[in-house]
Design a protein around this motif. Structure first.
Motif, mmCIF file in Angstrom:
data_model
loop_
_atom_site.group_PDB
_atom_site.id
_atom_site.type_symbol
_atom_site.label_atom_id
_atom_site.label_comp_id
_atom_site.label_asym_id
_atom_site.label_seq_id
_atom_site.Cartn_x
_atom_site.Cartn_y
_atom_site.Cartn_z
ATOM 1 N N ASN A 189 0.776 -1.274 0.038
ATOM 2 C CA ASN A 189 0.004 0.020 0.182
ATOM 3 C C ASN A 189 0.910 1.189 -0.039
ATOM 4 N N TYR A 190 2.066 1.320 0.884
ATOM 5 C CA TYR A 190 2.995 2.384 0.918
ATOM 6 C C TYR A 190 3.402 2.868 -0.359
ATOM 7 N N LEU A 191 3.918 1.497 -1.108
ATOM 8 C CA LEU A 191 4.554 1.896 -2.582
ATOM 9 C C LEU A 191 3.443 1.768 -3.834
ATOM 10 N N SER A 192 2.211 1.954 -3.598
ATOM 11 C CA SER A 192 1.336 1.714 -4.563
ATOM 12 C C SER A 192 1.388 2.637 -5.767
ATOM 13 N N ASN A 193 1.659 3.857 -5.346
ATOM 14 C CA ASN A 193 2.156 4.563 -6.754
ATOM 15 C C ASN A 193 3.388 4.262 -7.421
ATOM 16 N N GLU A 194 3.186 4.098 -8.843
ATOM 17 C CA GLU A 194 4.397 3.768 -9.423
ATOM 18 C C GLU A 194 5.366 4.600 -9.346
ATOM 19 N N ASP A 195 5.139 5.985 -9.704
ATOM 20 C CA ASP A 195 6.230 6.973 -9.720
ATOM 21 C C ASP A 195 6.972 6.907 -8.234
ATOM 22 N N LYS A 196 6.097 6.931 -7.321
ATOM 23 C CA LYS A 196 6.724 6.883 -5.832
ATOM 24 C C LYS A 196 7.684 5.736 -5.627
ATOM 25 N N ALA A 197 7.337 4.553 -6.136
ATOM 26 C CA ALA A 197 7.794 3.447 -6.119
ATOM 27 C C ALA A 197 9.198 3.223 -6.863
ATOM 28 N N SER A 198 9.317 3.989 -7.762
ATOM 29 C CA SER A 198 10.394 3.967 -8.644
ATOM 30 C C SER A 198 11.382 4.951 -8.004
ATOM 31 N N LYS A 199 11.057 6.065 -7.500
ATOM 32 C CA LYS A 199 12.044 7.029 -6.898
ATOM 33 C C LYS A 199 12.470 6.291 -5.626
#
Length: 444
Positions: free
Chosen positions: A141-151
């Motif tokens: 859930n914490y890294l559900s946003n792909e852009d956030k996960a990539s960074k």
């Protein structure tokens, strides 16, 4: 990506590197041995790690990792390094990689180079499985946003670790941090368990998992009493008998690793000296632990012991009583348990009658006398003769103290009532001199 090189040899058994997570995960074949404690991190620690990585700049340090270089090889020929310290962080990072991969197909190429990272690690403890499931869902859930996960993954790759490697497992334990700065305190029982399970690897592999499971089942059922059992009961008692104790150090459990993890270079069994036995690393320690832990459970389950519970807010008196009874049950397996339990109570609990608060020093002084009497005498009858003399000394002591400070309520008054209604009658059954209560000799 910085290359990791350990300059390890017989002359130089310890080496260290500062390396990025990218290098650590892609270059080294890591294994978490079965003797390690379970994966105990919860969401609180996981959240802190995520925030630490997210807030790093230019590859900031994220703590130390301690590894033991083994003789074993992976399928690809790489040397296997066992993780001695750092498994909680490294396992959580594995969950981060898995959650990112399962969340975002576009990150698959980025994550392929970490396919072998902790690939063969398994967790048989239920507590590990539960925490892994919970933390995985939180990270997902914490890294559900792909852009956030990539960074986030870009920062993770640059994160630095101090990596200490050694060819000697004992050196690895010397470097083992007692506290992870962002994690949960590593308990002494975890260190002791790991030391002896590691020692069993070569000669007793079949017993390793069985003993690990038993130890963890005890910790899960009685977690808050295990350090007390090892330190306040076994360790103190051993030191009393060996005359190595210093009362000023009895409140600390810093030395129990040294007491229970002495190196036995030959790994050969020694003579059985009961509670003060030394043991070949591994099997004998777990037999020893199981034996005395089961004795302690029996003591605590007796009705007599339970009646004393509410009179001992500090726990000192009952711990001292357990120390004495553990030695007695080991030395005299068919001895008169009930009589000894009451004799030890009569002497140890004398200060409950004469003081409002328990005095640690006098409690331990009383238990010392009883423990040495039990351990150093071969005949049960002789032990009772000596304890009878000590009980009479206690009676005179009580007379003097109560004359100076009459009983006046509080826990001391509670104990007086228990003496009148129960204990002195129990002492009488076994010919034990009861407590002096004051009014017996006309005192107020």
């Amino acid at each position: 990506m910085n290359e990791i090189k350990f300059d390890l040899s017989d002359e130089n058994p310890v080496s260290s590197n500062v390396a990025s997570f990218s290098a650590l995960a892609s270059e080294l074949e890591l294994s978490i041995p079965d003797y390690q404690r379970p994966y105990v991190w919860e969401i609180k620690q996981t959240r802190m790690l995520l925030k630490d990585i997210e807030n790093t700049k230019d590859g900031a340090l994220l703590g130390s990792i301690i590894l033991h270089k083994t003789e074993n090889k992976a399928d690809d020929g790489k040397t296997i390094y066992e993780v001695i310290d750092g498994q909680q962080r490294l396992t959580t990072i594995k969950l981060i990689l898995m959650a990112s991969l399962n969340n975002h197909n576009n990150l698959k190429e980025l994550l392929e180079k970490y396919n072998n990272y902790l690939k063969d690690v398994s967790f048989f403890h239920k507590i590990s499985q539960d925490n892994i499931k919970t933390n995985y869902e939180y990270i997902k859930n914490y890294l559900s946003n792909e852009d956030k996960a990539s960074k986030f993954l870009e920062k993770l790759e640059k994160t630095q670790f101090i990596i200490v490697a050694t060819t000697n497992a004992d050196d690895a334990f010397i470097f083992f941090d007692n506290t992870n700065s962002k994690g949960k305190k590593i308990e002494n029982y975890d260190l002791i368990k790991a030391f002896h399970l590691q020692a069993m690897q070569e000669r007793h592999k079949d017993l390793q998992n069985a003993n690990a499971r038993y130890f963890e089942s005890v910790i899960n059922a009685d977690k808050y009493n295990i350090n007390d059992f090892l330190n306040k009961i076994l360790n103190f008692t051993r030191k009393i008998i060996k005359q190595e104790h210093e009362r000023t150090k009895w409140r600390s459990d810093d030395l129990i690793f040294d007491e229970f993890c002495k190196e036995n270079l030959l790994g050969q069994s020694s003579c059985d000296y009961g509670i003060i036995s030394d043991f070949a690393n591994g099997v004998e320690f777990f037999d020893y632990f199981r034996k005395f832990y089961e004795i302690l459970k029996i003591i605590r389950q007796t009705d007599f012991y339970q009646k004393l519970n509410h009179l001992d807010g500090t726990g000192y008196l009952q711990k001292a009583l357990c120390m004495c009874m553990v030695v007695f049950m080991d030395r005299f397996k068919s001895g008169n348990f009930d009589k000894m339990m009451r004799f030890a109570t009569r002497i140890i609990y004398a200060n409950r009658l004469t003081y409002q608060s328990v005095r640690w020093e006098s409690t331990m002084g009383s238990s010392e006398k009883i423990i040495k009497t039990i351990f150093l005498n071969n005949y049960e009858s002789r032990i009772y003769e000596i304890l009878d003399e000590i009980a009479r000394e206690c009676y005179l002591y009580e007379q003097i103290e109560i004359a100076k400070n009459p009983i006046d309520g509080g826990k001391r008054g509670d104990y007086k009532e228990l003496c009148k209604d129960y204990l002195n009658e129990e002492f009488k059954k076994y010919g034990i001199l009861g407590h002096f209560l004051g009014e017996q000799n006309g005192a107020n």
